[in-house]
Design a protein around this motif. Structure first.
Motif, PDB file in Angstrom:
ATOM      1  N   THR A 216       0.972  -1.147  -0.354  1.00 47.01           N
ATOM      2  CA  THR A 216      -0.047   0.129  -0.032  1.00 47.01           C
ATOM      3  C   THR A 216       0.721   1.181   0.119  1.00 47.01           C
ATOM      4  O   THR A 216       1.913   1.394   0.686  1.00 47.01           O
ATOM      5  N   LEU A 217       0.413   2.066  -0.725  1.00 45.12           N
ATOM      6  CA  LEU A 217       1.426   3.342  -1.185  1.00 45.12           C
ATOM      7  C   LEU A 217       0.624   4.847  -0.688  1.00 45.12           C
ATOM      8  O   LEU A 217      -0.510   4.943  -0.824  1.00 45.12           O
ATOM      9  N   PRO A 218       1.219   5.782   0.016  1.00 43.13           N
ATOM     10  CA  PRO A 218       0.852   6.849  -0.029  1.00 43.13           C
ATOM     11  C   PRO A 218       0.683   7.605  -1.428  1.00 43.13           C
ATOM     12  O   PRO A 218       1.278   7.217  -2.322  1.00 43.13           O
ATOM     13  N   LEU A 219      -0.217   8.569  -1.468  1.00 45.55           N
ATOM     14  CA  LEU A 219      -0.484   9.056  -2.917  1.00 45.55           C
ATOM     15  C   LEU A 219       0.801   9.735  -3.503  1.00 45.55           C
ATOM     16  O   LEU A 219       0.907   9.488  -4.785  1.00 45.55           O
ATOM     17  N   GLN A 220       1.753  10.215  -2.873  1.00 44.25           N
ATOM     18  CA  GLN A 220       2.819  10.988  -3.532  1.00 44.25           C
ATOM     19  C   GLN A 220       3.744   9.683  -4.081  1.00 44.25           C
ATOM     20  O   GLN A 220       4.304  10.178  -5.103  1.00 44.25           O
ATOM     21  N   VAL A 221       4.025   8.693  -3.402  1.00 43.37           N
ATOM     22  CA  VAL A 221       4.730   7.771  -4.058  1.00 43.37           C
ATOM     23  C   VAL A 221       3.767   7.015  -5.330  1.00 43.37           C
ATOM     24  O   VAL A 221       4.316   6.666  -6.275  1.00 43.37           O
ATOM     25  N   ALA A 222       2.487   6.693  -4.857  1.00 48.25           N
ATOM     26  CA  ALA A 222       1.727   6.355  -6.255  1.00 48.25           C
ATOM     27  C   ALA A 222       1.871   7.084  -7.400  1.00 48.25           C
ATOM     28  O   ALA A 222       1.904   6.455  -8.397  1.00 48.25           O
ATOM     29  N   HIS A 223       1.826   8.507  -7.164  1.00 48.95           N
ATOM     30  CA  HIS A 223       2.242   9.423  -8.448  1.00 48.95           C
ATOM     31  C   HIS A 223       3.403   9.298  -8.945  1.00 48.95           C
ATOM     32  O   HIS A 223       3.350   9.373 -10.422  1.00 48.95           O
ATOM     33  N   ARG A 224       4.476   8.939  -7.983  1.00 48.57           N
ATOM     34  CA  ARG A 224       5.957   8.749  -8.716  1.00 48.57           C
ATOM     35  C   ARG A 224       5.953   7.733  -9.638  1.00 48.57           C
ATOM     36  O   ARG A 224       6.705   7.461 -10.604  1.00 48.57           O
ATOM     37  N   LEU A 225       5.034   6.683  -9.214  1.00 44.75           N
ATOM     38  CA  LEU A 225       5.265   5.473 -10.411  1.00 44.75           C
ATOM     39  C   LEU A 225       4.914   5.823 -11.849  1.00 44.75           C
ATOM     40  O   LEU A 225       5.320   5.245 -12.506  1.00 44.75           O
ATOM     41  N   PHE A 226       4.268   7.012 -12.169  1.00 42.30           N
ATOM     42  CA  PHE A 226       4.012   7.301 -13.332  1.00 42.30           C
ATOM     43  C   PHE A 226       4.779   8.484 -13.998  1.00 42.30           C
ATOM     44  O   PHE A 226       4.675   9.158 -15.001  1.00 42.30           O
TER      45      PHE A 226
END
Length: 217
Positions: free
Chosen positions: A186-196
């Motif tokens: 599970t990822l915080p939103l800032q890390v989730a955005h970095r995936l892209f």
């Protein structure tokens, strides 16, 4: 591989869920507080994230005793069959978890820091145990090693309890956990955005679009 979003900010969750990359949403009381959500807002929140594409939503029970945690967990599970109830890896939390499992409730034991806590989660029949990678590192331990030992211990006893890694702080953490066999993160939103946000990929995509500018089928 199942990736989750660790947040209670609905307006920010919806676009990420729309990508189809993320399997579900995890929350805890601190995230709910940050988002300005109280107990009365949980049913609406759960409905909204499920409608936005989440296949599961994790809601954490609260209460000062095993009995209170159990009753709260039952109420949360009753919101929707896709709710997974989170409980802390404490005496009270584990006691409530064991009773909820007997009721057919899916359970995640959270705030795990040490390998033996994964075994406790397995002993009560929890579906998941959630170790806090970043916080384990903050405590002076090697978070990757601790989670690796949890995974080995669970595999060693043939447990069905799975690790859901939390407190992830970078894309590199995601890759390193996957290399260690962790399939739920599970990822915080800032890390989730970095995936892209890989610059080379974005530049290649820009060039592709430029090459076909004005074209139509």
């Amino acid at each position: 591989m199942r990736l989750y979003l660790d947040s209670a900010r609905l307006s920010e969750l919806e676009p990420l869920l729309g990508t189809g990359v993320f399997y579900g949403v995890t929350t805890n009381p601190l995230l709910l507080q940050e988002a300005g959500l109280g107990a009365a807002g949980l049913p609406g929140f759960a409905r909204a994230v499920l409608q936005a594409g989440a296949k599961e939503v994790y809601l954490q029970a609260w209460g000062g005793s095993a009995e209170a945690l159990y009753r709260c967990g039952l109420s949360l599970a009753g919101l929707d069959g896709r709710v997974v109830v989170k409980l802390p890896a404490t005496w009270e939390g584990l006691g409530a978890a064991g009773r909820l499992v007997l009721e057919g409730v899916r359970v995640c034991i959270t705030a795990a820091y040490l390998p033996h806590q994964a075994l406790l989660a397995s002993a009560v029949g929890a579906d998941f145990v959630a170790p806090y990678l970043g916080r384990i590192n903050d405590s002076g331990q090697d978070g990757y090693a601790a989670i690796g030992r949890m995974s080995e211990s669970l595999r060693g006893i043939g447990s069905k309890t799975e690790i859901l890694a939390a407190s992830v702080r970078s894309v590199a953490d995601v890759v390193a956990l996957a290399q260690r066999g962790v399939c739920h993160i599970t990822l915080p939103l800032q890390v989730a955005h970095r995936l892209f946000q890989e610059p080379l990929t974005l530049e290649a995509a820009r060039q592709f679009e430029q090459a076909m500018e004005g074209a139509s089928l």
